[in-house]
Every structure is written in structure tokens, then in C-alpha cells.
Design a protein around this motif. Structure first.
Motif, mmCIF file in Angstrom:
data_model
loop_
_atom_site.group_PDB
_atom_site.id
_atom_site.type_symbol
_atom_site.label_atom_id
_atom_site.label_comp_id
_atom_site.label_asym_id
_atom_site.label_seq_id
_atom_site.Cartn_x
_atom_site.Cartn_y
_atom_site.Cartn_z
ATOM 1 N N ALA A 64 -53.823 73.925 13.811
ATOM 2 C CA ALA A 64 -52.781 74.827 13.251
ATOM 3 C C ALA A 64 -52.334 76.051 13.906
ATOM 4 N N LYS A 65 -53.290 76.499 14.577
ATOM 5 C CA LYS A 65 -53.276 77.982 15.077
ATOM 6 C C LYS A 65 -53.506 77.708 16.711
ATOM 7 N N GLN A 66 -52.925 78.689 17.576
ATOM 8 C CA GLN A 66 -53.376 78.776 18.970
ATOM 9 C C GLN A 66 -53.413 79.993 19.244
ATOM 10 N N VAL A 67 -54.658 80.331 20.393
ATOM 11 C CA VAL A 67 -54.609 81.623 20.850
ATOM 12 C C VAL A 67 -54.861 81.362 22.521
ATOM 13 N N TRP A 68 -54.294 82.405 23.192
ATOM 14 C CA TRP A 68 -54.326 82.375 24.588
ATOM 15 C C TRP A 68 -54.217 83.766 25.013
ATOM 16 N N LEU A 69 -54.693 83.871 26.391
ATOM 17 C CA LEU A 69 -54.496 85.189 27.103
ATOM 18 C C LEU A 69 -53.283 85.112 27.961
ATOM 19 N N ASP A 70 -52.664 86.318 28.199
ATOM 20 C CA ASP A 70 -51.608 86.522 29.134
ATOM 21 C C ASP A 70 -52.394 86.560 30.549
ATOM 22 N N LYS A 71 -52.012 85.630 31.343
ATOM 23 C CA LYS A 71 -52.544 85.481 32.703
ATOM 24 C C LYS A 71 -52.648 86.844 33.451
ATOM 25 N N GLY A 82 -29.641 76.611 3.854
ATOM 26 C CA GLY A 82 -30.177 75.712 4.767
ATOM 27 C C GLY A 82 -29.604 75.727 6.015
ATOM 28 N N GLY A 83 -30.088 74.529 6.766
ATOM 29 C CA GLY A 83 -29.909 74.260 8.371
ATOM 30 C C GLY A 83 -30.611 74.927 9.208
ATOM 31 N N VAL A 84 -32.059 75.487 8.543
ATOM 32 C CA VAL A 84 -32.754 76.463 9.427
ATOM 33 C C VAL A 84 -34.084 75.457 9.999
ATOM 34 N N CYS A 85 -34.299 75.856 11.180
ATOM 35 C CA CYS A 85 -35.708 75.270 11.691
ATOM 36 C C CYS A 85 -36.762 76.435 11.867
ATOM 37 N N LEU A 86 -37.983 75.889 11.349
ATOM 38 C CA LEU A 86 -39.142 76.757 11.195
ATOM 39 C C LEU A 86 -40.030 76.316 12.198
ATOM 40 N N ASP A 87 -40.445 77.271 13.040
ATOM 41 C CA ASP A 87 -41.656 76.762 13.989
ATOM 42 C C ASP A 87 -42.733 77.271 13.761
ATOM 43 N N SER A 88 -43.147 78.633 13.919
ATOM 44 C CA SER A 88 -44.232 79.159 13.917
ATOM 45 C C SER A 88 -44.085 80.719 13.591
ATOM 46 N N VAL A 89 -45.261 81.504 13.586
ATOM 47 C CA VAL A 89 -45.447 82.835 13.547
ATOM 48 C C VAL A 89 -46.076 83.328 14.979
ATOM 49 N N LEU A 90 -45.643 84.147 15.496
ATOM 50 C CA LEU A 90 -46.145 84.678 16.720
ATOM 51 C C LEU A 90 -46.859 85.963 16.648
ATOM 52 N N ILE A 91 -48.143 86.365 17.178
ATOM 53 C CA ILE A 91 -48.444 87.656 17.235
ATOM 54 C C ILE A 91 -48.686 88.064 18.629
ATOM 55 N N CYS A 92 -48.315 89.067 19.047
ATOM 56 C CA CYS A 92 -48.439 89.484 20.531
ATOM 57 C C CYS A 92 -48.485 90.993 20.618
ATOM 58 N N PRO A 93 -49.076 91.429 21.623
ATOM 59 C CA PRO A 93 -49.054 93.122 22.053
ATOM 60 C C PRO A 93 -47.401 93.363 21.881
ATOM 61 N N SER A 94 -47.310 94.441 21.484
ATOM 62 C CA SER A 94 -45.704 94.997 21.159
ATOM 63 C C SER A 94 -44.967 95.122 22.402
ATOM 64 N N GLU A 95 -45.709 95.427 23.709
ATOM 65 C CA GLU A 95 -45.121 95.487 24.925
ATOM 66 C C GLU A 95 -44.604 94.176 25.361
ATOM 67 N N PHE A 96 -44.993 93.035 24.713
ATOM 68 C CA PHE A 96 -44.311 91.899 25.407
ATOM 69 C C PHE A 96 -43.095 91.493 24.600
ATOM 70 N N ARG A 97 -42.452 92.472 23.911
ATOM 71 C CA ARG A 97 -41.155 91.977 23.146
ATOM 72 C C ARG A 97 -39.994 91.637 24.171
ATOM 73 N N GLU A 98 -40.136 92.204 25.412
ATOM 74 C CA GLU A 98 -39.010 92.079 26.326
ATOM 75 C C GLU A 98 -39.202 90.686 26.878
ATOM 76 N N LYS A 99 -40.269 89.843 26.816
ATOM 77 C CA LYS A 99 -40.386 88.407 27.477
ATOM 78 C C LYS A 99 -40.722 87.708 26.308
ATOM 79 N N LEU A 100 -40.223 87.595 25.068
ATOM 80 C CA LEU A 100 -40.435 86.469 23.933
ATOM 81 C C LEU A 100 -39.939 85.251 24.388
ATOM 82 N N LYS A 101 -39.028 85.067 25.225
ATOM 83 C CA LYS A 101 -38.453 83.824 25.544
ATOM 84 C C LYS A 101 -39.402 82.950 26.186
ATOM 85 N N GLN A 102 -40.550 83.551 26.659
ATOM 86 C CA GLN A 102 -41.537 82.748 27.425
ATOM 87 C C GLN A 102 -42.272 82.058 26.603
#
Length: 288
Positions: free
Chosen positions: A107-114, A267-287
Motif C-alpha cells: 500500500a506504500k512505495q518508497v524510492w530515491l531520486d536517481k 462527486g466525479g473525482v478520482c483519488l490515487d495517492s498521497v505523495l511526500i517528496c523534497p520541497s524542491e521537487f515541486r517543479e517536476k511533480l508531473k514525473q
């Protein structure tokens, strides 16, 4: 005559007067190359490792990759990979942690930015508390290639919208942001093309959704916004938190989003997940 004799002597001793071979990259000591690698990013190290055997051998040094790993890598190896940190090389640990690794029953995933080695965590909606999630009059569970967990929750209609969750995790020092990944509309594929049905989207423009975040060491954040991104996934910011030291106990996070004004349905909304990441990553959230 003397000059001619000297010339013949040179030819007999040094072939035809050729100069000695010039130094090449193969002549650089492996330990020196490893020391240089400590100051390079992981992608740069991997590219240079292809040059020759010396550079390849230098790229395997544990002391090189230990500088790239997050300070909590031993915690990650034990909790996520289920192995002893001493049983793996530091390069192997880095490579394996850069892949999405599931934990807590998937139910949870963790990974490192390469590139940077910084930690990102995702929490599936299945690990959240959601009002009415087991009632098919309100919510549907839909398989989706657009989710890293391969399943999303689709809300048809409800009066009381509330989603909450918790995460206890050991984060390295740094500033982190927490987002809810949502989409207005239900996507599908027709003739291989992505389409999004927004006919059931309603109620999100009347009152804003309230997002909240708190930590076990007393940090709190909240925000409000209207849901507006129809047909595309959006990351809605709940708040930021700071980890001041890497040598502390795991931090417990509590987070939620709600729109509980019962004067209207939504109604009419899809819920996928919660994301926690370093704040400087906000510019590349689409990834993500």
C-alpha cells in the motif's frame, strides 16, 4: 661522419626514433578515479564507468556510493528491502532503492531520486481512511495504468467528503512537501486514445477542500483550494514539514482533506495517492 654514426645508433636503440607512449586514462590509479567520483552525481558516475576497466572498477567502490545514499539507508534496507545492509554493496543498495519499492502490504512505495539520492514516498488510497469507501453507491475501485499502484478510487457522489491517513517513517534531514494526487473526471481509453468523462463532476466549485498536515513533533500546516483540474491529474498541496536531524526516531505524519459542507453533494473525482517528496521537487511533480 660523427653525425651519421649518432643517427644510426639512435635507430638501432629506439626503433626509428619514435617517442615514448603518452599517458592515457588507463594509467590513472583506480583510487584516484574513485576519489573524483565522490564529487559527481550518480548518472555521471555511471556514464564514466563505461570508459574502461579502471573507471568501471572505481565506480564500484563502497565509499563512493555511501556518499550518495541518504543517511537513513540502513533503515530503508531493513524495512523495505528486508535485508541486512552489510549483505549488499553500497552501489547495489543505491540501485535497488532507486526503483519503486513497496512496503506495508504493497500500500506504500518508497524510492530515491536517481540524480540526487533524495527520498520520495507514496501512499495508496487503500491505506487511507475514506468516508463511505466500502459503499459502492459512493465509491468505485478502478484499475488504472495512470497510478503507480494500478488502482484508483472514483467518487460518484457523496455529501460528506473526508479522507485521512497516517505515516510513520524515518526521513533524512530536509524540508518535505505533502500532496494529494487527484483528478476531476473519469478516464478511459477508446480506440487507444485517452478520454475523460467529466459529466459527474460537481460540487467542487461551491466550497473549497481543506487540507491539513501535522507531525509528531508539533509541526502543523493547512491550506484550502477549489478542485479545478478536469481531465488531468493534479497534486494538491497539503503542507510542508521539516526534519531537522537524521539521527532522530521515525516521524509520524497525520494528513487529511475534507469538504464536509452538507448543503450540497460533490462527486466525479478520482483519488490515487498521497505523495511526500523534497520541497524542491515541486517543479517536476508531473514525473510522479
Amino acid at each position: 661522419m660523427g653525425a651519421g654514426s649518432s643517427s644510426l645508433a639512435l635507430e638501432s636503440e629506439g626503433g626509428s626514433g619514435s617517442s615514448p607512449s603518452r599517458p592515457s586514462l588507463d594509467d590513472v590509479p583506480e583510487c584516484c578515479v574513485s576519489s573524483i567520483f565522490m564529487y559527481l552525481d550518480p548518472p555521471e558516475i555511471c556514464k564514466l564507468a563505461k570508459l574502461n576497466k579502471t573507471f568501471h572498477g572505481a565506480s564500484l567502490a563502497d565509499f563512493v556510493w555511501e556518499t550518495k545514499l541518504p543517511s537513513n539507508y540502513k533503515f530503508l534496507v531493513e524495512k523495505v528491502l528486508g535485508q541486512s545492509p552489510e549483505s549488499l554493496s553500497k552501489k547495489e543498495i543505491y540501485a535497488r532503492l532507486c526503483r519503486p519499492n513497496c512496503f506495508d502490504k504493497g500500500a506504500k512505495q518508497v524510492w530515491l531520486d536517481k540524480s540526487s539520492g533524495k527520498i520520495c514516498v507514496a501512499v495508496s488510497y487503500k491505506a487511507l481512511r475514506i468516508t463511505g469507501i466500502d459503499d459502492r453507491r459512493y465509491w468505485n475501485h478502478i484499475s488504472s495504468e495512470e497510478s503507480r499502484f494500478n488502482t484508483i478510487a472514483y467518487l460518484q457522489q457523496i455529501w460528506w467528503f473526508e479522507v485521512g491517513g497516517e505515516l510513520e517513517f524515518e526521513f533524512p534531514a530536509g524540508t518535505y512537501s505533502l500532496f494529494f494526487r487527484l483528478q476531476l473526471g473519469k478516464t478511459s481509453k477508446k480506440l487507444g486514445r485517452r478520454t475523460c468523462n467529466v459529466d459527474r463532476v460537481h460540487g467542487w466549485d461551491i466550497k473549497p477542500v481543506r487540507f491539513q498536515l501535522s507531525t509528531s513533533n508539533g509541526q502543523q500546516a493547512s491550506s484550502e483550494c477549489y478542485l479545478h483540474q478536469q481531465g488531468n491529474w493534479g497534486h494538491y498541496h497539503a503542507g510542508d514539514f521539516v526534519v531537522y536531524s537524521s539521527n532522530t526516531a521515525p516521524l509520524k505524519l497525520r494528513f487529511s482533506m475534507m469538504q464536509i459542507d452538507c448543503t450540497h453533494t460533490k462527486g466525479g473525482v478520482c483519488l490515487d495517492s498521497v505523495l511526500i517528496c523534497p520541497s524542491e521537487f515541486r517543479e517536476k511533480l508531473k514525473q510522479f
